[in-house]
Design an enzyme around this catalytic site. Structure first.
Site, PDB file in Angstrom:
ATOM      1  N   SER A 365      -3.797  -0.903  -0.681  1.00 54.61           N
ATOM      2  CA  SER A 365      -2.022  -2.098  -0.753  1.00 54.61           C
ATOM      3  C   SER A 365      -1.500  -1.911   0.952  1.00 54.61           C
ATOM      4  O   SER A 365      -0.927  -2.960   1.548  1.00 54.61           O
ATOM      5  CB  SER A 365      -1.316  -2.169  -1.771  1.00 54.61           C
ATOM      6  OG  SER A 365      -1.542  -2.716  -2.826  1.00 54.61           O
ATOM      7  N   LYS A 512       4.423   0.124   4.914  1.00 55.10           N
ATOM      8  CA  LYS A 512       4.213  -0.076   2.989  1.00 55.10           C
ATOM      9  C   LYS A 512       3.516   1.433   2.250  1.00 55.10           C
ATOM     10  O   LYS A 512       2.242   2.233   2.748  1.00 55.10           O
ATOM     11  CB  LYS A 512       2.944  -0.968   3.504  1.00 55.10           C
ATOM     12  CG  LYS A 512       2.320  -2.180   2.736  1.00 55.10           C
ATOM     13  CD  LYS A 512       2.760  -2.773   1.786  1.00 55.10           C
ATOM     14  CE  LYS A 512       2.300  -3.462   0.550  1.00 55.10           C
ATOM     15  NZ  LYS A 512       2.468  -2.385  -0.722  1.00 55.10           N
ATOM     16  N   THR A 513       3.038   1.154   1.230  1.00 54.06           N
ATOM     17  CA  THR A 513       2.661   2.247  -0.240  1.00 54.06           C
ATOM     18  C   THR A 513       1.173   1.118  -0.024  1.00 54.06           C
ATOM     19  O   THR A 513       1.075   0.033   0.449  1.00 54.06           O
ATOM     20  CB  THR A 513       3.771   2.153  -0.636  1.00 54.06           C
ATOM     21  OG1 THR A 513       3.624   1.397  -0.915  1.00 54.06           O
ATOM     22  CG2 THR A 513       4.717   2.913  -0.876  1.00 54.06           C
ATOM     23  N   GLY A 514       0.783   2.388  -0.587  1.00 53.46           N
ATOM     24  CA  GLY A 514      -0.172   1.655  -1.219  1.00 53.46           C
ATOM     25  C   GLY A 514      -1.215   3.197  -2.034  1.00 53.46           C
ATOM     26  O   GLY A 514      -0.628   3.667  -1.839  1.00 53.46           O
TER      27      GLY A 514
END
Length: 580
Positions: A365, A512-514
């Protein structure tokens, strides 16, 4: 470990794997020879045996996908840490793992014991390979010089140029480039029938393309020069080629001619000197094989078709077993990874590097940063709340929180996969590829899963598109510096969506995380080895620091890996930033 270190360790373990495979293949060949004596005269089996050993080396060096393996991977970091505990006590050679580079200008004080061993072995391998290649070249030059000193024989009726030499050698076929047949002058003293049979033997090598088989065997043995089983297998290949030619030359001939040929072999054994063993030349009667050759002359063997099929079948089974089992000897992406990278956005100076920051994995993501830029630049996305897209049951929604209408802010906050897919679908395949290329994003491969034609909607989710932490940092710098050639609105809105919080020391964090997982042995996501990303930048005054934090789990957790990576970094980020 760096990418180079990992390759060197793989190479060392692949060398060990080839030794193990060589032992198994050699034992298998000896068993087949006992059960099927005709195998000794079949060149196919011996060359396939060499290929099988080389294949074991290649498979261990470049492991197949995780779903194709039967054994778990070796976690080199865990092995290295365990070994370090045993080799530190006084009186033993203490090779401690060196600290990683932690800031610009720092250097590693040392390397792990495994990396040192791997580097030493690679150096030894390179030297050995060079020495064997030079030995091969020297032997070839010797036989070429011998041919150059000879006299061409005219009107001999041979399809191959014949050269007579005044040297104590056996008739020999040189090649495979510009094949020539060397005939020693002392052959004139042999009976005409013996002369004919000996020359016919060498010409049979040429008709059977044995020189090309020999070249393949020499190349394979040279590549794995350290493996004694490769040398024994090549010697067996040469032996099989000699026996095969004897069989073809003497097929259907009466006993008197066969006896004359055997006597000629014994006479050559007394007169000749044998050329270099690595030269591409057939010729010479070796004392250790003449007994077997004469035994076959007395008692002709069958063509051995059954032996060839049996050998090919057994070696194929050995190769398949190697394919499934050898990856357990090789490090690959199943070993836990970690990276923390910080760089100055303005200058690009590397401020912090810890872990394996050059290894590419799925962006998961975190790729929504790129999708956001695409969406706002193309006009598909308008602002923080527009467009709000309705959810449909056909959408990918393995997270229950995604099963509702969603706007851009919620999409980024919840990492709603179907929302990003709707944006990329509107952009289209050509525009999507153009944006990814323009961004210089990772490996730029948006083809998706093989044969699925899903690159536009799935390439960044455990599929073809991959990126390293270093590449994430480079991409983020171009965003912060607005170097991607996009509309200003795209940068502005993406920054608003990515804002996380302002830290106590005044730094404002955007990121932003993923979360993703590699495939397990069953082909499904291995959640015990989940990837966790948190990438972005931090701003304070006129200074901006871009960062990429990546961590791979060693066991399964209830909370997603991405949010855990974010919270872990946010806890230590204030101190990190204050120290820069």
């Amino acid at each position: 470990m760096s990418a180079l270190d990992l390759f060197l360790v793989r190479f060392m373990l692949a060398s060990a794997a080839s030794m193990a495979a060589g032992f198994v293949v050699w034992m298998l060949c000896l068993l087949l020879r006992r059960l099927l004596p005709a195998l000794a005269a079949q060149r196919t089996g011996w060359l396939l045996a060499q290929v099988t050993v080389v294949a074991a080396f290649v498979v261990a060096l470049i492991p197949p996908p995780q779903h194709a393996r039967l054994l778990p991977p070796v976690d080199l970091e865990a092995v290295d840490a365990a070994m370090a505990r045993y080799i530190e006590p006084a009186g033993q050679l203490a090779l401690k793992t060196a600290p990683a580079i932690t800031s610009a200008g720092d250097t590693e004080a040392g390397a792990s014991w495994m990396t040192v061993a791997a580097l030493a072995w690679f150096a030894v391998y390179a030297l050995g390979l060079a020495w064997h290649a030079l030995r091969w070249r020297r032997a070839q030059r010797l036989v070429d010089a011998l041919a150059a000193a000879g006299r061409h024989v005219a009107d001999c009726g041979s399809a191959v140029p014949v050269i007579e030499v005044d040297a104590p050698v056996s008739p020999m076929l040189l090649g495979p480039h510009r094949p020539r047949l060397l005939i020693p002058r002392h052959l004139r003293a042999f009976d005409p029938l013996q002369q004919h049979l000996i020359v016919e033997h060498e010409l049979t090598h040429w008709r059977r393309h044995d020189l090309h088989w020999m070249l393949a065997g020499v190349v394979l043995q040279t590549l794995l020069w350290f493996n004694p089983f490769m040398r024994w297998l090549r010697a067996s290949l040469l032996w099989a080629q000699e026996l095969g030619c004897d069989r073809d030359v003497l097929r259907g001939r009466p006993a008197a001619e066969r006896k004359a040929y055997a006597a000629a072999l014994l006479a050559q054994l007394k007169l000749q000197c044998v050329p270099g063993g690595m030269a591409l030349a057939f010729g010479g009667v070796h004392a250790e094989t003449v007994k077997a050759r004469i035994a076959q002359i007395r008692t002709p063997s069958a063509s051995g078709r059954a032996a060839r099929f049996a050998a090919a079948g057994m070696l194929a089974m050995a190769a398949l077993a190697s394919y499934a089992l050898q990856p357990a000897l090789a490090w690959h992406s199943g070993a836990a990874l970690h990276c923390l990278a910080l760089s100055d956005a303005a200058t690009g100076q590397a401020l912090l590097r810890q872990g394996q920051c050059n290894t590419r994995v799925t962006p998961a993501s975190t790729f929504n940063i790129a999708v956001s830029l695409m969406g706002y630049d193309s006009g598909i996305l308008k602002d923080e709340q527009t467009p709000r897209l309705p959810y449909h049951d056909s959408y990918a929604a393995w997270n229950p929180d995604w099963r509702t209408s969603t706007d851009p802010t919620e999409w980024i906050h919840k990492s709603v996969v179907w929302y990003a897919q709707q944006v990329t679908a509107q952009i289209g395949a050509a525009g999507f590829q153009r944006y990814v290329d323009g961004f210089g994003y990772g490996n730029r491969d948006v083809s998706g899963d093989p044969g699925q034609h899903n690159g536009l909607t799935m390439s960044w989710i455990g599929s073809s598109l991959q990126i390293s932490p270093e590449e994430q940092v480079a991409f983020l710098r171009r965003i912060v510096n607005r170097e991607l050639g996009l509309a200003p609105h795209a940068y502005d809105m993406t920054s608003r969506l990515l804002r996380v919080r302002t830290l106590a020391n005044g730094w404002t964090v955007y990121g932003k995380t993923g979360t993703g997982s590699p495939p397990g042995p069953d082909g499904k996501d291995d959640r015990s080895r989940a990837y966790g990303w948190f990438v972005g930048w931090a701003v304070k005054g006129n200074r901006t620091i871009v960062f990429a934090h990546f961590n791979q789990d060693r066991e399964e957790h209830e909370e997603a890996a991405g949010p855990r990576a974010r919270e872990a970094l946010l806890r230590e980020l204030p101190a990190r930033l204050d120290a820069l």
